[in-house]
Design a protein around this motif. Structure first.
Motif, short mmCIF file in Angstrom:
data_model
loop_
_atom_site.label_atom_id
_atom_site.label_comp_id
_atom_site.label_asym_id
_atom_site.label_seq_id
_atom_site.Cartn_x
_atom_site.Cartn_y
_atom_site.Cartn_z
N TYR A 169 0.83 -1.20 0.00
CA TYR A 169 0.00 0.00 0.00
C TYR A 169 0.87 1.25 0.00
O TYR A 169 1.95 1.28 0.60
CB TYR A 169 -0.92 0.01 1.22
CG TYR A 169 -1.97 -1.09 1.19
CD1 TYR A 169 -3.21 -0.86 0.62
CD2 TYR A 169 -1.68 -2.35 1.70
CE1 TYR A 169 -4.17 -1.87 0.58
CE2 TYR A 169 -2.63 -3.37 1.66
CZ TYR A 169 -3.88 -3.12 1.10
OH TYR A 169 -4.82 -4.12 1.05
N ASP A 170 0.38 2.27 -0.68
CA ASP A 170 1.09 3.55 -0.70
C ASP A 170 1.06 4.17 0.69
O ASP A 170 0.04 4.09 1.41
CB ASP A 170 0.44 4.51 -1.70
CG ASP A 170 0.58 4.03 -3.14
OD1 ASP A 170 1.59 3.39 -3.45
OD2 ASP A 170 -0.35 4.29 -3.95
N ASN A 171 2.15 4.80 1.08
CA ASN A 171 2.22 5.42 2.40
C ASN A 171 2.63 6.88 2.33
O ASN A 171 3.16 7.43 3.29
CB ASN A 171 3.20 4.65 3.30
CG ASN A 171 4.60 4.60 2.71
OD1 ASN A 171 4.85 5.20 1.67
ND2 ASN A 171 5.50 3.89 3.37
N VAL A 175 -2.23 10.21 1.63
CA VAL A 175 -2.68 9.26 0.63
C VAL A 175 -4.15 8.90 0.84
O VAL A 175 -4.62 8.74 1.98
CB VAL A 175 -1.80 8.00 0.64
CG1 VAL A 175 -1.91 7.25 1.96
CG2 VAL A 175 -2.13 7.09 -0.53
N SER A 178 -6.14 5.07 -2.89
CA SER A 178 -4.99 4.51 -3.59
C SER A 178 -5.19 3.02 -3.87
O SER A 178 -5.88 2.33 -3.12
CB SER A 178 -3.73 4.73 -2.76
OG SER A 178 -2.61 4.20 -3.39
N GLU A 212 4.58 2.86 -6.58
CA GLU A 212 3.30 3.48 -6.23
C GLU A 212 2.20 2.82 -7.04
O GLU A 212 2.39 2.49 -8.21
CB GLU A 212 3.29 4.99 -6.55
CG GLU A 212 4.16 5.84 -5.67
CD GLU A 212 4.09 7.32 -6.05
OE1 GLU A 212 4.57 8.15 -5.26
OE2 GLU A 212 3.56 7.64 -7.14
N HIS A 263 0.23 12.58 -2.64
CA HIS A 263 -0.75 11.56 -2.23
C HIS A 263 -0.55 10.23 -2.94
O HIS A 263 -1.46 9.40 -2.95
CB HIS A 263 -2.18 12.03 -2.48
CG HIS A 263 -2.53 13.35 -1.83
ND1 HIS A 263 -2.01 13.75 -0.62
CD2 HIS A 263 -3.34 14.36 -2.25
CE1 HIS A 263 -2.50 14.95 -0.31
NE2 HIS A 263 -3.30 15.34 -1.29
#
Length: 519
Positions: A169-171, A175, A178, A212, A263
């Motif tokens: 997961y994007d951090n 964010v 996503s 990402e 983000h």
């Protein structure tokens, strides 16, 4: 007065030049493809026969004064003949290349960088069963808009491969919405035959596990390619910049590093050609830059820092008063750059956060806008533009409502068209003054957001929504609706218009819309 001997020499040299010119043309012909993209014979267009000796013999084999002309004597000035002939061919080729470029759709916003195809006449009506030349499945999701040059359609794709892995997961700060990354991806450049939809070639330029996932409405291949007829340029952001020839061979490539977007929403600015340079905007949460590369070799010409955070806007190349400059829209400033050195010419504040929409230029006015937390649009006069233009009379007009977010304006003749945020509301302005031309129009039939930019051709405007609906309007002061067409796909990429065809790049299919007799 010339003596008989000098008359003979002059006549011989005249014949030598003529024969040399014939040889030069035939030598040039050998390097031309046998057919042009529209199927015409290139060699016959040169106006000479197919046989070199026939063309030689069509010239007089001896001078006006009866002095024999031997082939050995003809050769000593052949080089000059070649130069004369090739100079003429080069001039004609330059004019032809400019016309040919306008008949293609060589970049995201078309041949004029304003959304207009000046020579196209695509259909008004279509569906899954009407005026559909072909429809082909796509290997992976991409919001990259298709481009068309010659007999090929070019597009990009990001294709998941291999077994699924644990979701990453994007951090990034802030964010939201996503998509987690679960697969390695292959990043593809694809060439499709315009006539039948068959894949001409498909090239994997990179494979990796993306850092990402991007926004749920985005894609990992949202930048659009551009082409000059000989080379194709594909930008996958963090996955690299590539130059390929028309047969799909990679000629050069550049790795610009890893981009960190706001983000973690993903990447999307497209490269643009400026003379013999390729311009790339690298705006991100880290260090931002504007690059210029030699389009033939990939050698970096310059790299200038930009005091900007993430933007997704594509640069615009404009010519004003005989000078070219590169205009880039972003949150802090809209800026103009010298293409030779990368030095900043001028800057103007006035836009807001998250700039996606690209600028257009009308008679010395750069018009650019965006919409996120706030809405903004401004028109900047290029005449005498230098230094900080904020708050000066170089700002011809401003708006703070109804402005576009993801899509870019359509500048068609003397009217500026643009969408409100991502909604189905179309505004029409006088580009000189910003004065509205009637009330905004609600595009009935589109029931979802619009990310694709409006396009225009043959006195018509085409606006495509994410729900598969395209509304066609008349390009005049009334803008009456001519058709509401629907396809069974979702569209975020902008259409491409060439000849009597319209190309739509969906999330699952690539469509060629054309009437049955449009071949």
């Amino acid at each position: 007065m010339l003596s008989p001997l000098n008359h003979s020499q002059a006549a011989s040299r005249s014949a030598e030049l003529r024969f040399g010119a014939v040889d030069a043309v035939f030598d040039a012909e050998r390097n031309l493809p046998s057919q042009s993209p529209n199927g015409e014979c290139q060699r016959s267009l040169l106006g000479l026969g197919n046989n070199r000796m026939e063309s030689r013999n069509s010239l007089r084999a001896e001078s006006e004064f009866g002095v024999p002309i031997t082939w050995s004597r003809l050769r000593h000035l052949a080089v000059l003949g070649c130069l004369l002939a090739l100079s003429t061919l080069a001039d004609e080729a330059g004019d032809g290349a400019r016309t040919e470029a306008r008949r293609n759709w060589p970049a995201w916003r078309g041949p004029l960088a304003n959304g207009v195809a000046p020579h196209a006449n695509p259909p008004v009506h279509w569906s899954e069963t009407n005026n559909l030349r072909w429809k082909i499945p796509l290997p992976g999701k991409a919001h990259s808009s298709p481009i068309v040059f010659g007999d090929l359609v070019f597009l990009l794709a990001a294709v998941p491969v291999g077994a699924a892995q644990e979701p990453v997961y994007d951090n990034a700060p802030g964010v939201h919405d996503s998509v987690p990354v679960t697969h390695r991806h292959q990043f593809l450049v694809i060439a499709v035959n315009r006539c039948n939809g068959k894949t001409q070639w498909q090239r994997v330029v990179r494979e990796e596990f993306p850092h990402e996932g991007g926004h749920e409405t985005g894609s990992l291949a949202s930048s659009s390619p551009t082409a000059d007829g000989e080379r194709l340029y594909a930008f996958f952001g963090s996955r690299g910049l590539y130059c390929l020839n028309r047969r799909g061979k990679v000629k050069w490539q550049k790795d610009l590093g890893r981009m960190q977007t706001l983000h973690a929403h993903g990447e999307g600015s497209s490269p643009v050609l400026c003379g013999d340079a390729l311009i790339v905007c690298w705006d991100q949460e880290g260090d931002s830059y504007l690059y210029a590369f030699d389009k033939r070799t990939g050698q970096q010409r310059w790299k200038v820092p930009r005091d900007e955070k993430t933007s997704w806007s594509t640069p615009l190349v404009v010519e004003h008063e005989g000078k070219t400059q590169i205009v880039v829209s972003a949150t802090k400033r809209v800026r103009g750059y010298d293409p030779a050195t990368g030095s900043q010419l001028w800057a103007c504040a006035g836009l807001t956060d998250n700039v996606v929409s690209a600028p257009v230029c009308w008679k010395g006015l750069v018009i650019t806008g965006n919409s996120y937390y706030q809405q903004a649009m401004l028109a900047i006069r290029l005449a005498g533009a230098k230094g900080d233009l904020t708050g000066t009379d170089h700002v011809a007009w401003k708006l703070n409502r109804m402005t576009p977010y993801v899509s870019s304006p359509l500048l068609y003749d003397d009217t500026l068209y643009f969408l409100r945020h991502n909604q189905n509301i179309l505004s029409r302005l006088d580009p000189a003054t910003g004065t509205p031309r009637g009330e905004p129009l609600r595009l009935e039939g589109i029931g979802d957001f619009l990310f694709a930019s409006p396009v225009g051709a043959a006195g018509r405007i085409y606006v495509t929504g994410r729900d598969g609906t395209t509304v066609v309007l008349r390009h005049d002061r009334e803008n009456a609706t001519l058709a509401v067409n629907h396809l069974a796909d979702s569209f975020s990429a902008s259409p491409a218009l060439v000849d009597r065809e319209l190309y739509l790049h969906g999330e699952r299919f690539l469509y060629c819309i054309a009437e049955a007799d449009a071949r």
